[in-house]
Design a protein around this motif. Structure first.
Motif, PDB file in Angstrom:
ATOM      1  N   GLU A  41       0.834  -1.200   0.000  1.00 53.76           N
ATOM      2  CA  GLU A  41       0.000   0.000   0.000  1.00 53.76           C
ATOM      3  C   GLU A  41       0.872   1.255   0.000  1.00 53.76           C
ATOM      4  O   GLU A  41       2.004   1.228   0.472  1.00 53.76           O
ATOM      5  CB  GLU A  41      -0.856  -0.015   1.262  1.00 53.76           C
ATOM      6  CG  GLU A  41      -2.094   0.839   1.166  1.00 53.76           C
ATOM      7  CD  GLU A  41      -2.938   0.775   2.441  1.00 53.76           C
ATOM      8  OE1 GLU A  41      -4.053   1.281   2.401  1.00 53.76           O
ATOM      9  OE2 GLU A  41      -2.476   0.237   3.458  1.00 53.76           O
ATOM     10  N   ILE A  42       0.321   2.341  -0.490  1.00 56.08           N
ATOM     11  CA  ILE A  42       1.013   3.626  -0.325  1.00 56.08           C
ATOM     12  C   ILE A  42       0.085   4.559   0.442  1.00 56.08           C
ATOM     13  O   ILE A  42      -1.013   4.874   0.009  1.00 56.08           O
ATOM     14  CB  ILE A  42       1.543   4.219  -1.641  1.00 56.08           C
ATOM     15  CG1 ILE A  42       2.024   5.650  -1.467  1.00 56.08           C
ATOM     16  CG2 ILE A  42       0.613   4.105  -2.789  1.00 56.08           C
ATOM     17  CD1 ILE A  42       3.020   6.078  -2.505  1.00 56.08           C
ATOM     18  N   LEU A  43       0.561   4.899   1.640  1.00 56.89           N
ATOM     19  CA  LEU A  43      -0.227   5.710   2.559  1.00 56.89           C
ATOM     20  C   LEU A  43       0.311   7.135   2.547  1.00 56.89           C
ATOM     21  O   LEU A  43       1.502   7.354   2.777  1.00 56.89           O
ATOM     22  CB  LEU A  43      -0.123   5.133   3.973  1.00 56.89           C
ATOM     23  CG  LEU A  43      -0.819   5.927   5.074  1.00 56.89           C
ATOM     24  CD1 LEU A  43      -2.332   5.724   5.022  1.00 56.89           C
ATOM     25  CD2 LEU A  43      -0.299   5.524   6.453  1.00 56.89           C
ATOM     26  N   GLY A  44      -0.546   8.082   2.284  1.00 53.41           N
ATOM     27  CA  GLY A  44      -0.163   9.489   2.340  1.00 53.41           C
ATOM     28  C   GLY A  44      -0.410  10.023   3.739  1.00 53.41           C
ATOM     29  O   GLY A  44      -1.411   9.673   4.363  1.00 53.41           O
ATOM     30  N   ILE A 178       9.285   1.874   2.919  1.00 55.51           N
ATOM     31  CA  ILE A 178      10.038   3.129   2.929  1.00 55.51           C
ATOM     32  C   ILE A 178       9.125   4.273   3.362  1.00 55.51           C
ATOM     33  O   ILE A 178       7.962   4.338   2.981  1.00 55.51           O
ATOM     34  CB  ILE A 178      10.781   3.483   1.617  1.00 55.51           C
ATOM     35  CG1 ILE A 178       9.895   3.441   0.404  1.00 55.51           C
ATOM     36  CG2 ILE A 178      11.977   2.627   1.398  1.00 55.51           C
ATOM     37  CD1 ILE A 178      10.644   3.899  -0.833  1.00 55.51           C
ATOM     38  N   ILE A 179       9.708   5.140   4.162  1.00 57.67           N
ATOM     39  CA  ILE A 179       8.969   6.281   4.685  1.00 57.67           C
ATOM     40  C   ILE A 179       9.641   7.537   4.142  1.00 57.67           C
ATOM     41  O   ILE A 179      10.816   7.793   4.430  1.00 57.67           O
ATOM     42  CB  ILE A 179       8.959   6.278   6.227  1.00 57.67           C
ATOM     43  CG1 ILE A 179       8.480   4.913   6.753  1.00 57.67           C
ATOM     44  CG2 ILE A 179       8.073   7.404   6.747  1.00 57.67           C
ATOM     45  CD1 ILE A 179       8.402   4.800   8.262  1.00 57.67           C
ATOM     46  N   LEU A 180       8.915   8.260   3.329  1.00 58.02           N
ATOM     47  CA  LEU A 180       9.482   9.421   2.643  1.00 58.02           C
ATOM     48  C   LEU A 180       8.922  10.687   3.282  1.00 58.02           C
ATOM     49  O   LEU A 180       7.736  10.991   3.137  1.00 58.02           O
ATOM     50  CB  LEU A 180       9.111   9.369   1.147  1.00 58.02           C
ATOM     51  CG  LEU A 180       9.521   8.075   0.428  1.00 58.02           C
ATOM     52  CD1 LEU A 180       8.969   8.050  -0.994  1.00 58.02           C
ATOM     53  CD2 LEU A 180      11.033   7.923   0.420  1.00 58.02           C
ATOM     54  N   ILE A 209       4.854   1.915   1.063  1.00 53.36           N
ATOM     55  CA  ILE A 209       5.389   3.285   1.180  1.00 53.36           C
ATOM     56  C   ILE A 209       4.492   4.149   2.074  1.00 53.36           C
ATOM     57  O   ILE A 209       3.265   4.120   1.945  1.00 53.36           O
ATOM     58  CB  ILE A 209       5.495   3.951  -0.225  1.00 53.36           C
ATOM     59  CG1 ILE A 209       6.379   3.105  -1.161  1.00 53.36           C
ATOM     60  CG2 ILE A 209       6.043   5.382  -0.121  1.00 53.36           C
ATOM     61  CD1 ILE A 209       6.409   3.587  -2.606  1.00 53.36           C
ATOM     62  N   ILE A 210       5.135   4.897   2.960  1.00 58.09           N
ATOM     63  CA  ILE A 210       4.428   5.976   3.662  1.00 58.09           C
ATOM     64  C   ILE A 210       5.022   7.270   3.127  1.00 58.09           C
ATOM     65  O   ILE A 210       6.240   7.452   3.132  1.00 58.09           O
ATOM     66  CB  ILE A 210       4.629   5.912   5.195  1.00 58.09           C
ATOM     67  CG1 ILE A 210       4.053   4.607   5.752  1.00 58.09           C
ATOM     68  CG2 ILE A 210       3.972   7.119   5.874  1.00 58.09           C
ATOM     69  CD1 ILE A 210       4.243   4.444   7.270  1.00 58.09           C
ATOM     70  N   ASN A 224      -3.030   5.284  -1.960  1.00 56.83           N
ATOM     71  CA  ASN A 224      -4.233   4.471  -1.813  1.00 56.83           C
ATOM     72  C   ASN A 224      -5.149   5.074  -0.762  1.00 56.83           C
ATOM     73  O   ASN A 224      -6.364   4.972  -0.831  1.00 56.83           O
ATOM     74  CB  ASN A 224      -3.894   3.056  -1.322  1.00 56.83           C
ATOM     75  CG  ASN A 224      -2.970   2.328  -2.283  1.00 56.83           C
ATOM     76  OD1 ASN A 224      -1.870   1.980  -1.916  1.00 56.83           O
ATOM     77  ND2 ASN A 224      -3.416   2.126  -3.487  1.00 56.83           N
ATOM     78  N   ARG A 225      -4.514   5.651   0.235  1.00 58.94           N
ATOM     79  CA  ARG A 225      -5.221   6.101   1.429  1.00 58.94           C
ATOM     80  C   ARG A 225      -4.434   7.253   2.022  1.00 58.94           C
ATOM     81  O   ARG A 225      -3.215   7.313   1.846  1.00 58.94           O
ATOM     82  CB  ARG A 225      -5.251   4.936   2.421  1.00 58.94           C
ATOM     83  CG  ARG A 225      -6.255   4.995   3.512  1.00 58.94           C
ATOM     84  CD  ARG A 225      -6.569   3.563   3.990  1.00 58.94           C
ATOM     85  NE  ARG A 225      -5.400   2.770   4.259  1.00 58.94           N
ATOM     86  CZ  ARG A 225      -4.824   2.631   5.457  1.00 58.94           C
ATOM     87  NH1 ARG A 225      -5.325   3.248   6.504  1.00 58.94           N
ATOM     88  NH2 ARG A 225      -3.768   1.867   5.619  1.00 58.94           N
ATOM     89  N   VAL A 226      -5.133   8.110   2.737  1.00 57.87           N
ATOM     90  CA  VAL A 226      -4.459   9.274   3.316  1.00 57.87           C
ATOM     91  C   VAL A 226      -4.883   9.402   4.779  1.00 57.87           C
ATOM     92  O   VAL A 226      -6.045   9.165   5.104  1.00 57.87           O
ATOM     93  CB  VAL A 226      -4.862  10.566   2.553  1.00 57.87           C
ATOM     94  CG1 VAL A 226      -4.273  11.800   3.217  1.00 57.87           C
ATOM     95  CG2 VAL A 226      -4.415  10.512   1.099  1.00 57.87           C
TER      96      VAL A 226
END
Ligand SMILES: Nc1ncnc2c1ncn2[C@@H]1O[C@H](COP(=O)(O)OP(=O)(O)OP(=O)(O)O)[C@@H](O)[C@H]1O
Ligand SMILES: [Mg+2]
Length: 259
Positions: A41-44, A178-180, A209-210, A224-226
């Motif tokens: 997942e990619i979490l914003g 990874i956390i950006l 990813i975050i 995907n989600r924030v």
């Protein structure tokens, strides 16, 4: 827009944060924040300046110890572990403020993660040609090999390259998460546009990813989600569109930020 991966309820979340709290003097930088993250997942993560985003990253990656709350990574309690041990588990982070070794060439800056026990382990017990690996990694994040940019001192590299190098440092660890932290800050629109495909490639490789960002348009394109932080508290969570329709978010975030 990609929709979050569906998963069995019994499955252990890839990352689970529960009631994470950190107080600095009179400031509750992170206040009882909880969320789950699924693999791939990619979490914003968004929120106004000072809302606790970097502190949240510091708590997850062991740079700051929480006053309360827990962090579980693939079911393992990693709360309060030392940063190098957390990195060894495969969690890499890009720092909001880049601090390269300015007196080293760009490719030599990657030497520390490339010397890590994790990388050796994953490579079957031997490190391989680290200089060549470093140059390949820099090329992957957009350094032009032919123009000798990877060989230039970090001190002469423009900010955009240092941000790319920050991402390469993460990738060098062969991470799973990874956390950006504001990877795009200080970059021009053209530079952000040229970095987006790199992030999209990582997403296609099933990396989790975050992504903390003030650049909402770009973030919403890939998340995907924030989740939204305000004064350390999570005030909203959902699809980017849902989150931006929330009155509380508009008031807290868009009231102070214009994008
Ligand atoms: N080491 C520290 N000591 C004292 N206060 C701190 C420390 N780190 C953060 N804070 C405070 O905690 C709050 C949250 O800061 P944090 O850097 O996490 O916010 P942020 O959301 O990342 O902000 P920005 O968007 O500006 O990067 C702020 O009030 C900040 O001043
Ligand atoms: Mg920050």
């Amino acid at each position: 827009m990609k929709v979050g991966t569906t998963r069995n309820r019994e499955e252990v979340p890839f990352l689970k944060v529960t009631n994470l709290t950190k107080q600095f003097g009179g400031v509750r930088a992170v206040d009882t924040v909880s969320f789950d993250l699924n693999k791939g997942e990619i979490l914003g993560v968004i929120g106004p300046n000072g809302s606790g985003k970097t502190t949240l990253v510091n708590l997850i990656t062991g740079f700051v110890k929480p006053d309360a709350g827990k962090v579980f990574y693939q079911g393992k309690d990693i709360t309060g572990m030392m940063p190098h041990r957390i990195a060894d588990l495969g969690i890499a982070r890009a720092f909001q403020m880049v601090k390269p070794f300015y007196q080293l060439p760009a490719f030599k800056n990657l030497i520390i993660p490339l010397f890590s026990p994790r990388v050796k382990r994953l490579a079957g017990g031997k490190y391989g040609d680290r200089d060549a690996i470093a140059i390949d990694l820099l090329e992957e994040v957009g350094f032009e090999r032919d123009s000798f940019v990877p060989f230039k001192m970090a001190s002469v590299l423009p900010h955009g390259y240092l941000k790319r190098m920050e991402l390469a440092l993460c990738l060098a660890l062969r991470p799973e998460l990874i956390i950006l932290d504001e990877l795009f800050s200080g970059l021009s629109m053209a530079e952000v546009a040229s970095m987006l495909p790199i992030i999209e490639k990582l997403m296609s490789e099933n990396l989790t990813i975050i992504m903390i960002e003030h650049r909402l348009r770009e973030l919403f394109r890939i998340s995907n989600r924030v989740i939204v932080l305000n004064y350390g508290k999570k005030i909203a969570e959902g699809l980017p569109k849902e989150v931006m329709e929330s009155e509380e978010v508009k008031k807290a975030y868009l009231g102070s930020e214009t994008e």
